[in-house]
Each structure stands twice: as structure tokens, then as C-alpha cells.
Design an enzyme around this catalytic site. Sequence first.
Site, short mmCIF file in Angstrom:
data_model
loop_
_atom_site.label_atom_id
_atom_site.label_comp_id
_atom_site.label_asym_id
_atom_site.label_seq_id
_atom_site.Cartn_x
_atom_site.Cartn_y
_atom_site.Cartn_z
N SER A 116 -14.71 -26.57 29.78
CA SER A 116 -15.88 -26.39 29.17
C SER A 116 -16.97 -25.54 30.20
CB SER A 116 -16.52 -27.72 28.74
OG SER A 116 -16.90 -28.42 30.02
N LYS A 117 -18.16 -25.44 29.96
CA LYS A 117 -19.14 -24.79 30.80
C LYS A 117 -19.56 -25.41 32.22
CE LYS A 117 -22.76 -22.15 28.54
NZ LYS A 117 -23.60 -22.25 27.55
N ARG A 118 -19.32 -26.84 32.06
CA ARG A 118 -19.38 -27.41 33.53
C ARG A 118 -18.33 -27.14 34.43
NH1 ARG A 118 -16.49 -32.27 33.76
NH2 ARG A 118 -15.26 -32.37 31.83
N GLY A 124 -17.81 -24.12 34.97
CA GLY A 124 -17.81 -22.61 35.28
C GLY A 124 -18.13 -21.69 33.95
#
Length: 474
Positions: free
Chosen positions: A242-244, A246
Site C-alpha cells: 500500500s501507499k505507506r 512508498g
Amino acid sequence: MSQKVRVRFAPSPTGNMHIGGLRTALFNWLFARHSGGTFLVRIEDTDRERSEEKYIKALLDALLWVGIESDEAPLFQSQRQGSYHAVVNSLLQSGNAYRCFCTSEEVEARVKAAGVTEEFYHYDNFCRNLPLLENETRSYGIRFAIPENIKRVEVSDLIRGHVVFERDQLDDFIIFRSDGTPMYNFAVVVDDNYSEITHIIRGEEHLSNTPKQILLYKACGFTVPLFAHLPMILAPDGSKLSKRHGAVDVLSYRNEGYLPDALINYIVRLGWAHGDQELFTRSEMIASFSIEAVGKKAAIFDHLKLAWMNGVYLRDVSPEVIIQLMALTDSANLFKKILNNNSHETVVEALRLYQSRVKTLVELEQEITAFFEGPATYNPEDVAKWVTPGTTATLLTTILQVIEPCQPFDALTVGTLIKSLCEQEGLKLVACAQPLRIALTGGASSPGVFELLALLQKEKSLARIKAFARSLAQ
Ligand code: GLU
């Protein structure tokens, strides 16, 4: 293989293309190229509420950037409503589908009253044998009627092997919504049949849809294609990517200054291997790719390795290509300024000097901007290591005297002068080179100092050396 391979990448335009989508597109494309087949793109925009034009554009842009394009004009599901209606009508007529008037609240109330406690329950077939009233005005969805004699559905997956779904894992699922739009499982079957798709290569999250689709193919009298479900892509800590962890959005890699070839080379190794080879040209990938070599185990997405690979590609790419790709990054405007303020040859030379020292095009632009602007400060650690104020100031003055008359002011000539000065003074080259680097760039880590002098040319070089010598005298 007797039949000509036809595969497709079928994104839903409800978000930007992410790394997983790109891997699906790439594996389909490689499979098609390897087998001399056809690769198609289909935009699955039946969900009108969640589909957006900007995502269609972003998906097609991402594919264009990485050089994976549809061999035929992309198909849009929103333009194929007529086909879905025709097929669903024939299923209604053959008794393989039926109208369902139940609301989800009604179904829930009935199954709960019958003692079902699970959160996910099966439809109770309430409408399956309802007689059709002539004056019926209620709105309805359409459900697929799972054939009576079905005990299980078997999927022979090219990656996962034999997968069995028991009858009690399936219920009479909705194939048409009450607003007259087809559901995913139905539209996909009608379209894959229409496009004569031979192999469906997609993410593992779709495996549970496959038994439903196989039943639909059979009920419609269509040929069932072969299936290959690609393993998940996880973050290094084993959690869902996921976005967390990168960026997961493909176009943000373009904006950050990754090279499309580097990204593709990195992505191809997510779940597929060819011995322990890491670096592949496109033609090598095409020649070596096979679905059989795709593993079942989840792949790990490692940003650090991707950045390393980008650095490897960036080292070898021509400055002219860098200039083109830079225009697509977040640094495009800043780089345009560099192009406007310097001659083309100077920029090309600066790219050549710096390209092997960075991991992304954005970093490259930052390094070059700093170089052309000249040092605002001098790195204190480098100064502490390489500079003895009085001695270095005198050395710099001597260097200035030696190189001032230098003609032509190129790396070889200026280099020869500085080297012979070092010999005369009994100095190692590094004792001259490091203070010079600090004078020219603000720090002791830079490309070759003679190349930098030549790139800056005489006037700017002398000015920077004088400025540094002056700062030492203060
Ligand atoms: N539209 C689906 C998705 O974006 C893919 C459907 C398929 O490949 O069958 O996940």
C-alpha cells in the site's frame, strides 16, 4: 499451440494503474509477444459511478509510457451494452438465468429467519421458479441459475494447478443489476468470448470469480479459455502493498524520474524468474518468458532494489533520451530552465558527467541545477577534511595563475597543467583536486574535476575558485 494466442489486460478505470496492474499487463504482453499472439486492452467501465474519464486517460498514459500498447483498438465495456443484453436475453430464454425481484434487505431477513448466522450468506433461490406475471412492474435484477447437476467446478490453472470449488461455495449470483447494467462476472465472459481470448492471465484476487465465469461460458455455449492467476505482490514486511510502503501508482514513478525500461525490468521479476538473471532487455524478456516459470509464492516489492535498478539503467542511457524522459517528470520545468540557459552540448556533457551518480531523473536535475548555480555554501565536513585555510588559499591562488592562460580550456589541457603543478609542488593530485571540487560544487564528491572545469569554462571556473579562496581568507 494450434490456436493463435489472444490475451487481454482489462483494467477498471476506478483508480490509477498500480504496480500490480502493470505486472498483469506486462505478463500478458510478454506472453503474447513470446507466442506471436495478440495483446488487447479492454477498459472495464461498466460501473458508471466509480469509473472516471481521468482514470482511463491515466491508465492509457501509463501503458504508453512503459511501451505496452494494445495491438487492436481498446475495447470499452460502456460501448458494448447491446451485446450484454443479447446474451442475457438468451440465458433468460434457455432458463439459465432468471429475474429476481428481491431486495438485499428481503433476502437478508429471510436467510436470518431461517437460522443462517454467517455474515456472507447464499441467495435462497426465492425467485428461481417464480412464474412471470404479465403485468409485472417491479424492478428486477437477473441471476444466473446454477445448473442442478453441478457438484463442483474444477479450474485447471496454468500457475496454481488443479483448483476445486465445491457447489456450496456458489450461489445463484446476480449477472445484471436492476439498473440494466451487467455485473463484472457476466460482462467479462461476454467480452472475452467476443474478443476470442484464449488465455486469461490476471491477479490471484480473481481466482474466486473463475468458477462463476466457467459456468457462464458453458451456459452461453462459449469455449472456456485457459486461466493463469498471478501471485500477490506484497510489501517487504509481508503485508499488503500500500501507499505507506512508498508509491504504488505507476505514473508516480514516471514523475519521480524512473526510466520505463528500468521499471519494467524490475516488475518482470515479481513472480517470474529465469535462472538468477536480474537484468533483461525487452527482447530477452520476450524470448525467455513463460507462464510455467511464474511461481505460486507471493512476490515482494522492494523499492530499494527498484531504485538500484533505475540507477543501473540511468548510467547507460543516452543524454538525448534523458532529455526526452525528463520532460515527463516533476522536474520538467526546472530542467527546461537549464536547457534554456545553457547550450545543448553543455547540458549533454553535464548529464554525461552526473548520470551515473544518481538513482532518478529528478535527482539528476537537482544535481545539475546545483552545479550550474554554483555553491551557496561549502560542506563543512569536506572543508574540515581537505582544507588548511592559509595553505589551501595559497594553493588555489597558484592554481589560478597556472590555469588562467590555459588555451584551449578543455579537460585534457587544464588537467595536464594541474598535474604538472602537483608534481612541481610535491603534492598528490587529490590535494589539489578536492579543494577545487569544493570550490566548484560546494562539496568533495563530484564527477572528475578536470571535466567540471571544462564544462564550466574559464570565466566561471576562475570566479568560483576565487570566491572559495576569498572565503578562506576571511
Ligand atoms: N477489471 C478487473 C480488474 O481491474 C479485471 C478483470 C479480469 O482480468 O478478468 O481487476
